[in-house]
Structures are given as C-alpha cells and as structure tokens.
Design a protein around this motif. Structure first.
Motif, mmCIF file in Angstrom:
data_model
loop_
_atom_site.group_PDB
_atom_site.id
_atom_site.type_symbol
_atom_site.label_atom_id
_atom_site.label_comp_id
_atom_site.label_asym_id
_atom_site.label_seq_id
_atom_site.Cartn_x
_atom_site.Cartn_y
_atom_site.Cartn_z
ATOM 1 N N ARG A 75 0.832 -1.196 0.000
ATOM 2 C CA ARG A 75 0.000 0.000 0.000
ATOM 3 C C ARG A 75 0.873 1.256 0.000
ATOM 4 O O ARG A 75 1.938 1.282 0.608
ATOM 5 N N GLY A 215 -2.592 -5.335 -4.028
ATOM 6 C CA GLY A 215 -3.316 -5.437 -2.751
ATOM 7 C C GLY A 215 -4.318 -4.336 -2.491
ATOM 8 O O GLY A 215 -5.200 -4.046 -3.315
ATOM 9 N N GLY A 216 -4.181 -3.733 -1.326
ATOM 10 C CA GLY A 216 -5.125 -2.714 -0.879
ATOM 11 C C GLY A 216 -5.211 -1.501 -1.795
ATOM 12 O O GLY A 216 -6.153 -0.721 -1.698
ATOM 13 N N LYS A 222 -11.689 -3.819 -0.317
ATOM 14 C CA LYS A 222 -11.042 -4.108 0.964
ATOM 15 C C LYS A 222 -10.818 -2.838 1.779
ATOM 16 O O LYS A 222 -11.739 -2.349 2.435
ATOM 17 N N LYS A 223 -9.607 -2.302 1.737
ATOM 18 C CA LYS A 223 -9.308 -1.140 2.589
ATOM 19 C C LYS A 223 -10.101 0.091 2.140
ATOM 20 O O LYS A 223 -10.548 0.882 2.974
ATOM 21 N N HIS A 243 -10.474 -2.318 11.494
ATOM 22 C CA HIS A 243 -9.394 -3.174 10.995
ATOM 23 C C HIS A 243 -9.172 -4.298 12.015
ATOM 24 O O HIS A 243 -8.203 -4.269 12.772
ATOM 25 N N SER A 265 -1.317 -3.493 10.312
ATOM 26 C CA SER A 265 -0.940 -4.405 9.238
ATOM 27 C C SER A 265 0.354 -5.144 9.598
ATOM 28 O O SER A 265 1.305 -4.531 10.084
ATOM 29 N N ASP A 290 -9.225 -9.636 9.019
ATOM 30 C CA ASP A 290 -8.705 -8.306 8.686
ATOM 31 C C ASP A 290 -9.698 -7.173 8.929
ATOM 32 O O ASP A 290 -9.306 -6.108 9.362
ATOM 33 N N PHE A 312 -6.198 -12.359 2.632
ATOM 34 C CA PHE A 312 -5.062 -11.799 1.901
ATOM 35 C C PHE A 312 -3.939 -11.717 2.924
ATOM 36 O O PHE A 312 -3.700 -10.678 3.524
ATOM 37 N N ARG A 382 2.240 -12.162 -0.256
ATOM 38 C CA ARG A 382 0.919 -12.530 0.270
ATOM 39 C C ARG A 382 0.374 -13.807 -0.352
ATOM 40 O O ARG A 382 0.724 -14.174 -1.479
ATOM 41 N N ALA A 444 4.067 -3.828 5.263
ATOM 42 C CA ALA A 444 2.749 -3.809 4.611
ATOM 43 C C ALA A 444 2.486 -2.487 3.895
ATOM 44 O O ALA A 444 1.599 -2.404 3.057
ATOM 45 N N PHE A 462 -6.491 4.078 7.557
ATOM 46 C CA PHE A 462 -7.805 3.654 7.046
ATOM 47 C C PHE A 462 -8.990 4.476 7.543
ATOM 48 O O PHE A 462 -10.125 4.237 7.124
#
Ligand SMILES: Nc1nc2c(ncn2[C@@H]2O[C@H](COP(=O)(O)OP(=O)(O)OP(=O)(O)O)[C@@H](O)[C@H]2O)c(=O)[nH]1
Ligand SMILES: O=C([O-])CC(=O)C(=O)O
Ligand SMILES: [Mn+2]
Length: 604
Positions: A75, A215-216, A222-223, A243, A265, A290, A312, A382, A444, A462
C-alpha cells in the motif's frame, strides 16, 4: 462503440451510465462484465499464465504465483487521499485535496488510460447478500489480476448484479493500472505507473485508484470500501468499520465467546484469527482476519461481521508451526500467491517456512539459493485464498448479523513498554487505549520499517475522516449502549515485547491462547488482576503456563508495567493528541490526565 456496452447484463440505468462514461474516458478495446464463474477464473488465469503475469504452482491445485513490478509491492500511504469538501473533515492524519482538484487531476490521468486493454466490470458485495441492506460495490478495472483476486476476496459476479436489480445503491470504484498500450506496443507482465493515486470521496462514497496493481491499492472492496468509505458510512449511520479480526473461542466448559482484535498491518491478525490453542480443551474458530463491521444487535450488544470472502495474508513467517490453519487453507489450492519464491519442485516457499529449498526462483524471477544475499520473498508477499477453505471457519461466518462481541483487543508491535496484556478500566479508557495505540511500522506499507508511530485502533491509514471525530464516534458508541455492561470489555495486548538481546519475550502464536484464557476469565470474574496505573494487569501466576517451557523471568518481563517507561510515553501521547487538535474529544485529554496522576506525574 466498444464491445460490451451493447446487450449489457443489467438494466441498472445508473450503473450503465457510469460504465459508459468510464469507457468513453478511458477508451478500452473492449468491456467485459465479470460473472464470477469458474469458467471466467479458468479463462483469465490461463490468459495470465500465457502472458507471463502468472506462473502455475503445480504442487497446489489450481494455484498461481504473480511477480509484481518491484516498485509496486505494498500500500502507498503517501499517495492515499481523502477528498472531502472541507479539509478539516479529512483531518490531520489523512492526505487531503479538494474533490474538484482530485477529479480534475485524475480525469486527466484516466483519459485513454485503458487504451489497448480490456475494461472489466466487477459487481461485488461486501458482507452477506442476505443483509438487510447489502453493501454493493462495482469495481471497474483494467487488470485481470484484480479480477481473479476479487473472485477470492469478495462475493462477486452475476448473482450480485442480479441482486442489485435496477436501482440498488452501490459504491463505484474505478481502478486503472495507468499503462495504456499503443497499437503494436508489447505489454509488460506487471503493468503499473510511477504516478499513483488512491483517492476516496467520502461524501459521495466513491473510490478512484490509479497506477498500482497491488493489494489494498487495487482490490478496492477491501481497505478503500470496507474501511475508508465504510468508516465514513459508519459515522453517519451509527456503526463502526474496523481493521479487526474476529474469532470464536470456546472454553473447556463449552462457553462461547467472540473476540475481535485490531492490530496494525502485519502485526498478527491473521495468525490470531486462525490460532490453534496450546492449552487443552480450548477451541478457536475463525470468522474474519482483517476487517470487521460492528453494529448494534437487537439485544443491545455490539455484533461483528466480516465483509470479506477471502484471506489476503502475509506469507513470510507462515508455516505449520506458527499458523497451521493458514497452511491447511492454502494447501487446498485455488490460491494466488504474490511475490513469494517458487521451488524446483513447483511449490511456493518463503522465509519462515521450515528449511529453505536448495534451489528456487525468487520473487523477482532470479535464481535463489540459501546462500543468496537477498530474501527469496518480499516481506509483504501474500497468499490470497478463499476463507471457505479455512478448516476452522465458524458456522456463523455467513450469518448477516455477525456475532455478539465479548471483548475487543487492541495490539501493536512494541519492543518495550507495553505489557503482554492489560484490561481497560471501562469503555472510555478502552477508547483511550485504542486512540493511543502505537506500533513499529512494517513492510505492509511502502516506507521505513520498524519506526514507532501512533496507529489509533490500527486504523491510522484507514480512517476515512477526521481522527478526532472518529474517536468521538467511538466514545459515542459507548454512550449509545443501553447498558454499559453489554459493551465489550477492552484489552491491550503486545506479543512483540523484546529482551535485551532483541528476542521476543513471549512465544506468541498458539501460546496466545493463554492470554485469551485470561481475557475470558476476567469476563467471567474468575481471573485475578492487579490494578496498575495503566489498567488491570495479570501477575505471572495469573497466566496459565502449564506445559509451557518458558523462563519465568521472561514471563515476568513480558507482563511488567514499568512506570518509568510509561512516563516516557506521556509526552508522545501529548504530542499525538495535540496533532489531532480541537476535534479530539475532551474525555481523552481527561484520560491522559488521569493516567498522569496515577503515575504520580505532577500537572504543571
Ligand atoms: N513473534 C510473533 N510474531 C507473530 C505473532 N503473530 C503473528 N506474527 C508474525 O507477524 C507477521 C504478520 O502476521 P499476520 O497475522 O499476517 O498479520 P496481520 O495483522 O494479519 O497483517 P495484515 O494482513 O497486513 O493486516 C507474520 O510474519 C507472523 O508470522 C506472534 O504472536 N508472535
Ligand atoms: O491492504 C493490503 O495491501 C494488505 C493488508 O491487508 C494490509 O496492509 O493491512
Ligand atoms: Mn492479515
């Protein structure tokens, strides 16, 4: 007109208009409406293998490995924006631009950004489709890797589109890797762009992401949705998007408890969610690893549900000794690995998974042996795997109401100061613990690793609005409970305290069940604790260490409340609260003052 706009599989006028608008802006070669079928998974994984983005992992059924561009591995918090009209509403912890500025900037970037590519339309739902108000989203992306990842991570496809009908509300989430292809130009295996934006418009509930495929940054349910946009929805509607892992713990007497845990994370959520207790008679079942959405139940308690459909998980450190249930989950296949090593035998490997293979291909595609200088796998590599494959998945996982929460754990990665476990005095003190949570940074997110920073409720990257308002919302949730005794009890844990040689004092992983046991025995009024300046703390004899081969000095050191260390923490908390500014609830300043006086620090 590009193919895919004619005869669309929906009559949702708003969605059709948005898809047409994005297609006109980004000018893809074709549009594909994702149906979520096995055939689609097979087609896209085969295409990605033929193309070189994926490599099959023959040792596991239907599993694949992706190697990303080495500049696109985590991220990008520096490039993540909350675009509220008023900058105060994004607050001091978020990057801000005005919505107008961001729309203009990103519209320029999106213009023609899907040229030469396929535009995929992914209808998805975070959480159960049986929910009172299903939380729909539609992601438009030019990455097939994102499509197959979304197959695993979210409920998606034709059945979701059908459930949306002609007029359901949904969160539009636009994603482009930002790598258009000119006619005749050859593609790279991991297209992305050096310019990256992960932007959120909380007021209009929109997500715009550009430049990263990882990912995110790119799996926008997700995030981006379930946490940043979700937190803003929760503020407005009286719930919390957190989270957090969710687990069910059953005691030897058969009593059932539900515990959530917010750790930053790469600080142990997946591991705790799948924990295999080392103490006899205790059982853990997984509900989420998560993200948790916390809402009031009809019984006046807080209930938690997991909006995701997959895991993930951080690969390094995962093996049969640390997280056997994660290993069993991925063993079943249908798993996407990203940035791990591939052995000569055609299996995945990463640091921390038993003996290293004599020969492997590392995450950058180079030959690797145990004598090689670099790591075989990226520290943020991951596994992406269906949660339904988890052998200890709770049967309550699909229940749209979720499960009633008995305890909330806040935790971070701290080498010093923070004891193994502390119980908060009450809800507001628990909110103080969460609001002042601190942790060493991990791989992360892009940036320096190992730096202590405040990470409130493990939500620093987040929270989709002003952090002061967010703390106030947490305090308000406590006030709106019809009865304080129905609120979860809050605990602060730290599995990562170290001795002078840098080793972890506490063995962690399955042994964390001993801490969970103390937690639920506190709820039952059975376990002892001492009142200390920071809350209620167990003495060494209060933790069940039967069968654990551990130096008693290490146990004592892991539990120790050292007033000097806590005094050193005070200016950092003060600095943090000052940074949050005038929207910080006064109750939290009062908690800090109370802590000071319990530590015997004079007010000036
Ligand atoms: N020493 C120690 N390490 C742990 C413990 N639990 C997890 N870890 C390690 O911490 C790293 C991250 O663990 P995860 O469980 O994947 O963390 P997470 O919070 O789910 O991470 P995200 O998926 O990034 O949100 C892994 O390398 C684990 O092996 C523990 O109790 N003790
Ligand atoms: O969002 C990601 O890329 C991975 C993740 O779960 C986290 O960082 O917490
Ligand atoms: Mn995780």
């Amino acid at each position: 007109m590009v193919t895919g706009l004619k005869n669309p599989p929906t009559d949702h006028a708003g969605l059709l208009a948005w898809v047409a608008e994005v297609a006109e802006l980004t000018t893809p070669d074709q549009i594909v409406w994702c149906d979520g079928s096995d055939a689609e998974w097979k087609r896209l994984t085969s295409e990605l293998v033929a193309f070189g983005t994926l490599e099959p992992v023959p040792a596991k059924p239907d599993s694949f490995l992706a190697r990303t561009n080495p500049n696109d591995v985590a991220r990008v918090e520096e490039r993540t924006f909350i675009c509220s009209t008023n900058p105060e509403d994004a607050g001091p912890t978020n990057n801000w631009t005005s919505p107008e500025y961001m729309r203009e900037t990103m519209t320029d970037l999106y213009r023609g950004s899907m040229r030469g590519r396929t535009m995929y339309v992914i209808p998805f739902c975070m959480g159960s489709l049986e929910a009172e108000k299903p939380m729909f989203g539609v992601e438009i992306t030019d990455s097939a890797y994102v499509v197959i990842s979304m197959h695993i991570m979210a409920r998606m496809g034709t059945h979701v589109l059908e459930a949306m009908g002609g007029d359901a509300e949904y969160v539009p989430a636009l994603h482009s890797v930002g790598a258009p292809l000119e006619p005749g130009q050859s593609d790279v295996s991991w297209p992305c762009n050096d310019t990256k934006y992960i932007s959120h418009f909380p007021e209009t509930r929109e997500i715009w992401s550009y430049g990263s495929g990882y990912g995110g940054n790119s799996l926008l349910g997700k995030k981006c949705y379930a946490l940043r946009i979700g937190s803003a929805m929760g503020r407005d509607e009286g719930w919390l998007a957190e989270h957090m892992l969710i687990l069910r713990l059953t005691s030897p007497e058969g009593k059932v408890y539900h515990i959530t845990g917010a750790f930053p994370s790469a600080c142990g959520k997946t591991n705790l969610a799948m924990l295999e207790p080392t103490i006899p008679g205790w059982k853990v079942e997984t509900l989420g690893d998560d993200i948790a959405w916390l809402r009031w139940g009809e019984d006046g308690r807080l209930w938690a549900s997991n909006p995701e459909y997959g895991l993930f998980g951080v690969a390094p450190g995962t093996d049969y000794r640390t997280n056997p249930n994660a290993m069993r989950t991925i063993e079943k296949g249908h798993t996407l690995f990203t940035n791990v090593a591939l052995t000569e035998e055609g299996d995945v490997w990463w640091e921390g998974m038993g003996e290293p293979p004599a020969n492997a291909t590392d995450w950058k595609g180079n030959e690797w042996t145990p004598d090689s200088e670099g790591l075989s796998s990226h520290p943020n590599s991951r596994f992406c795997t269906p949660i339904k494959q988890c052998p200890i998945l709770s049967d309550a996982y699909e229940d749209p109401r979720g499960v009633p929460i008995d305890a909330i754990l806040f935790g971070g990665r701290r080498a010093t100061t923070i004891p193994l476990v502390t119980q908060a005095r009450d809800w507001t003190h628990g909110v103080y613990m969460g609001a002042t949570l601190s942790s060493e940074t991990t791989a992360a997110a892009v940036g320096q690793v190992g730096v202590v920073r405040r990470d409130p409720m493990a939500m620093l990257p987040f929270i989709g609005y002003n952090a002061g308002d967010y703390f106030d919302h947490w305090i308000g949730m406590g006030k709106s409970a019809d009865d304080e005794s129905k609120l979860p009890s809050v605990f602060y844990v730290n599995w990562f305290r170290r001795d002078e040689d840098g080793g972890f004092l506490w063995p962690g992983f399955g042994e964390n069940s001993r801490v969970l046991k103390w937690v639920v025995e506190r709820l039952e009024g059975k376990a002892e604790a001492v009142e200390t300046p920071i809350g209620f703390n167990p003495r060494p004899e209060d933790i069940d260490v039967e069968g654990l081969d551990m130096d008693p000095n290490d146990l004592a050191a892991s539990l120790k409340v050292d007033p000097e260390e806590w005094k050193a923490e005070l200016p950092l908390v003060e600095e943090w609260f000052t940074k949050i500014g005038n929207r910080l609830p006064t109750q939290l300043w009062a908690e800090l003052d109370a802590l000071k006086s319990r530590l015997g620090v004079d007010e000036e």
